[in-house]
Design an enzyme around this catalytic site. Structure first.
Site, PDB file in Angstrom:
ATOM      1  N   LYS A 172      21.916 -45.914  21.358  1.00 18.92           N
ATOM      2  CA  LYS A 172      21.782 -45.581  19.925  1.00 18.92           C
ATOM      3  C   LYS A 172      22.976 -44.757  19.459  1.00 18.92           C
ATOM      4  O   LYS A 172      23.361 -43.790  20.101  1.00 18.92           O
ATOM      5  CB  LYS A 172      20.496 -44.782  19.700  1.00 18.92           C
ATOM      6  N   THR A 205      16.491 -36.262   9.603  1.00 19.31           N
ATOM      7  CA  THR A 205      16.478 -37.254  10.690  1.00 19.31           C
ATOM      8  C   THR A 205      15.630 -36.767  11.874  1.00 19.31           C
ATOM      9  O   THR A 205      15.842 -37.195  13.002  1.00 19.31           O
ATOM     10  CB  THR A 205      17.919 -37.530  11.169  1.00 19.31           C
ATOM     11  N   GLY A 207      13.017 -36.861  14.424  1.00 21.17           N
ATOM     12  CA  GLY A 207      12.138 -37.902  14.969  1.00 21.17           C
ATOM     13  C   GLY A 207      12.666 -39.321  14.848  1.00 21.17           C
ATOM     14  O   GLY A 207      11.915 -40.271  15.063  1.00 21.17           O
ATOM     15  N   THR A 208      13.962 -39.488  14.561  1.00 20.48           N
ATOM     16  CA  THR A 208      14.490 -40.859  14.425  1.00 20.48           C
ATOM     17  C   THR A 208      14.335 -41.653  15.728  1.00 20.48           C
ATOM     18  O   THR A 208      13.946 -42.822  15.706  1.00 20.48           O
ATOM     19  CB  THR A 208      15.981 -40.856  14.020  1.00 20.48           C
ATOM     20  N   GLY A 209      14.650 -40.992  16.850  1.00 25.73           N
ATOM     21  CA  GLY A 209      14.577 -41.701  18.126  1.00 25.73           C
ATOM     22  C   GLY A 209      13.145 -42.073  18.485  1.00 25.73           C
ATOM     23  O   GLY A 209      12.873 -43.182  18.955  1.00 25.73           O
ATOM     24  N   CYS A 210      12.210 -41.141  18.246  1.00 26.11           N
ATOM     25  CA  CYS A 210      10.785 -41.423  18.532  1.00 26.11           C
ATOM     26  C   CYS A 210      10.308 -42.599  17.682  1.00 26.11           C
ATOM     27  O   CYS A 210       9.623 -43.511  18.169  1.00 26.11           O
ATOM     28  CB  CYS A 210       9.920 -40.212  18.196  1.00 26.11           C
TER      29      CYS A 210
HETATM   30  N1  LIG Z   1      22.054 -41.073   9.378  1.00 25.01           N
HETATM   31  C1  LIG Z   1      21.612 -42.252   9.849  1.00 25.01           C
HETATM   32  N2  LIG Z   1      21.665 -43.355   9.062  1.00 25.01           N
HETATM   33  C2  LIG Z   1      21.220 -44.549   9.520  1.00 25.01           C
HETATM   34  N3  LIG Z   1      20.718 -44.725  10.756  1.00 25.01           N
HETATM   35  C3  LIG Z   1      20.654 -43.673  11.588  1.00 25.01           C
HETATM   36  C4  LIG Z   1      21.081 -42.373  11.178  1.00 25.01           C
HETATM   37  N4  LIG Z   1      20.868 -41.501  12.208  1.00 25.01           N
HETATM   38  C5  LIG Z   1      20.321 -42.230  13.198  1.00 25.01           C
HETATM   39  N5  LIG Z   1      20.198 -43.533  12.841  1.00 25.01           N
HETATM   40  C6  LIG Z   1      19.596 -44.613  13.638  1.00 25.01           C
HETATM   41  O1  LIG Z   1      18.331 -44.116  14.076  1.00 25.01           O
HETATM   42  C7  LIG Z   1      18.043 -44.612  15.390  1.00 25.01           C
HETATM   43  C8  LIG Z   1      17.814 -43.414  16.301  1.00 25.01           C
HETATM   44  O2  LIG Z   1      19.084 -42.934  16.700  1.00 25.01           O
HETATM   45  P1  LIG Z   1      19.449 -41.447  17.095  1.00 25.01           P
HETATM   46  O3  LIG Z   1      19.322 -40.589  15.889  1.00 25.01           O
HETATM   47  O4  LIG Z   1      20.783 -41.513  17.767  1.00 25.01           O
HETATM   48  O5  LIG Z   1      18.305 -41.095  18.121  1.00 25.01           O
HETATM   49  P2  LIG Z   1      17.711 -39.690  18.576  1.00 25.01           P
HETATM   50  O6  LIG Z   1      16.724 -39.240  17.545  1.00 25.01           O
HETATM   51  O7  LIG Z   1      17.106 -40.022  19.892  1.00 25.01           O
HETATM   52  O8  LIG Z   1      18.861 -38.737  18.669  1.00 25.01           O
HETATM   53  C9  LIG Z   1      19.231 -45.501  15.759  1.00 25.01           C
HETATM   54  O9  LIG Z   1      18.934 -46.821  15.409  1.00 25.01           O
HETATM   55  C10 LIG Z   1      20.360 -44.931  14.907  1.00 25.01           C
HETATM   56  O10 LIG Z   1      21.401 -45.859  14.678  1.00 25.01           O
HETATM   57  C1  LIG Z   2       7.208 -33.596  20.876  1.00 20.97           C
HETATM   58  C2  LIG Z   2       8.582 -34.080  20.593  1.00 20.97           C
HETATM   59  N1  LIG Z   2       9.009 -35.212  21.161  1.00 20.97           N
HETATM   60  C3  LIG Z   2      10.279 -35.661  20.914  1.00 20.97           C
HETATM   61  C4  LIG Z   2      11.118 -34.952  20.086  1.00 20.97           C
HETATM   62  C5  LIG Z   2      12.521 -35.414  19.838  1.00 20.97           C
HETATM   63  O1  LIG Z   2      12.461 -36.478  19.013  1.00 20.97           O
HETATM   64  P1  LIG Z   2      13.694 -37.368  18.541  1.00 20.97           P
HETATM   65  O2  LIG Z   2      13.159 -38.591  17.980  1.00 20.97           O
HETATM   66  O3  LIG Z   2      14.698 -37.469  19.634  1.00 20.97           O
HETATM   67  O4  LIG Z   2      14.204 -36.545  17.334  1.00 20.97           O
HETATM   68  P2  LIG Z   2      15.064 -35.278  17.134  1.00 20.97           P
HETATM   69  O5  LIG Z   2      14.618 -34.140  17.970  1.00 20.97           O
HETATM   70  O6  LIG Z   2      16.458 -35.769  17.463  1.00 20.97           O
HETATM   71  O7  LIG Z   2      14.834 -34.999  15.715  1.00 20.97           O
HETATM   72  C6  LIG Z   2      10.628 -33.791  19.490  1.00 20.97           C
HETATM   73  N2  LIG Z   2      11.396 -33.078  18.661  1.00 20.97           N
HETATM   74  N3  LIG Z   2       9.359 -33.358  19.775  1.00 20.97           N
END
Ligand SMILES: Nc1ncnc2c1ncn2[C@@H]1O[C@H](COP(=O)(O)OP(=O)(O)O)[C@@H](O)[C@H]1O
Ligand SMILES: Cc1ncc(COP(=O)(O)OP(=O)(O)O)c(N)n1
Length: 271
Positions: A172, A205, A207-210
């Site tokens: 990602k 953003t 929780g985007t990954g979750c």
């Molecule tokens: N600002 C953004 N605009 C559009 N897509 C985003 C943005 N930030 C993250 N994404 C997308 O959200 C998904 C989660 O990515 P990411 O944020 O890297 O994960 P995590 O929450 O685990 O750090 C991916 O598909 C990424 O390309």
């Molecule tokens: C309980 C819990 N699980 C996972 C996360 C992290 O989530 P993620 O989608 O990677 O989002 P960010 O922390 O990058 O916002 C969390 N915060 N809490």
């Protein structure tokens, strides 16, 4: 009814973890079940406390669900410790399910959600039984020991991850810079594609990954082929980030209810 499961931590603020997963499942029309690995006291500004479940109680939740319900796809999120990873792996090995592993390590505010010594168990126990791994760039760096700066680094890291036994890895690109949010997808058979969407300029953003990995799990549970499930999950997260809720004083949650209403066609480009 398609039944799926999330094995993850609870986020009291509802933007990530179990809460994000269940909202995503509901929105995508699958029946969501859960096994909670840890409680977090958390809001949009950060995590203030963590209370982990025992490995035994985590497994008891999984067993209770599987004894009664036909789960077809499972995701893991925050697993916290090596003991929980080992217990979850042992239990999941008994079942034939598609497994999405989101290797949650550090929350946006900087709190550690996975103990450092648990990374070895993640790599050697859980990854070999996983269908797909969805690391962000820092997580991929931690798993592989490779500092990722270029597209070539992403490919080298992805190949190192595939060598651990997982069938597919979605690298990602949310943490990279650029006008597009690009995710690169590598399969064990050598196939590859990249997905890009407009990078939304927002701090909301959390929780985007979750949410992305929960959507992927829901689409797999609905019977989508892996490639199609990954692409549709990208549509889901793009809609969720593009329609902010603007709540909280820090990194607010994405909008889990936007996908059905949003025009998602054409928002994700494939390369
Ligand atoms: N600002 C953004 N605009 C559009 N897509 C985003 C943005 N930030 C993250 N994404 C997308 O959200 C998904 C989660 O990515 P990411 O944020 O890297 O994960 P995590 O929450 O685990 O750090 C991916 O598909 C990424 O390309
Ligand atoms: C309980 C819990 N699980 C996972 C996360 C992290 O989530 P993620 O989608 O990677 O989002 P960010 O922390 O990058 O916002 C969390 N915060 N809490």
């Amino acid at each position: 009814m398609n039944i799926v499961m999330t094995i993850a931590g609870s986020d009291s603020s509802g933007g990530a973890g179990i809460q994000a997963d269940l909202k995503t499942f509901q929105e995508l029309g699958v029946y969501g079940t859960s096994a909670i690995t840890a409680l977090t006291a958390q809001n949009t500004l950060g995590v203030s406390d963590i209370l982990a479940a025992s490995p035994e109680f985590t497994v008891a939740q999984i067993q209770a669900v599987f004894e009664d319900l036909q789960v077809t796809a499972v995701k893991t999120g925050m697993l916290f410790s090596a003991e929980i990873i080992e217990a979850v792996t042992e239990e999941l090995q008994k079942h034939s399910v598609q497994l999405v592993v989101d290797p949650v390590m550090i929350a946006k505010g900087g709190a550690s959600l996975l103990q450092q010594e648990a990374i070895h168990a993640l790599k050697t126990k859980l990854l070999p039984i996983a269908t797909v791994l969805t690391p962000n760039i820092p997580e991929a760096e931690e798993i592989t020991g490779i500092q990722i700066e270029t597209v070539q680094d992403i490919e080298t890291a992805a190949k190192k991850i595939l060598a651990l036994g997982v069938q597919c890895v979605v690298m990602k690109g949310g943490h990279l810079e650029g006008e597009e949010a690009v995710d690169m997808v590598y399969f064990a058979d050598g196939a590859f594609f990249a997905m890009s969407s407009e990078r939304i300029n927002t701090k909301h953003t959390h929780g985007t990954g979750c949410t992305f990995s929960a959507a992927l799990t829901a689409f797999l549970g609905k019977g989508y082929a892996l490639r199609d499930a990954i692409i549709e999950a990208k549509h889901f997260i793009q809609a969720a980030i593009s329609h902010p809720l603007n709540i909280g004083n820090g990194h607010g949650p994405t909008n889990h209810f936007a996908y059905r209403k949003a025009q998602v066609k054409g928002q994700v480009k494939l390369h």
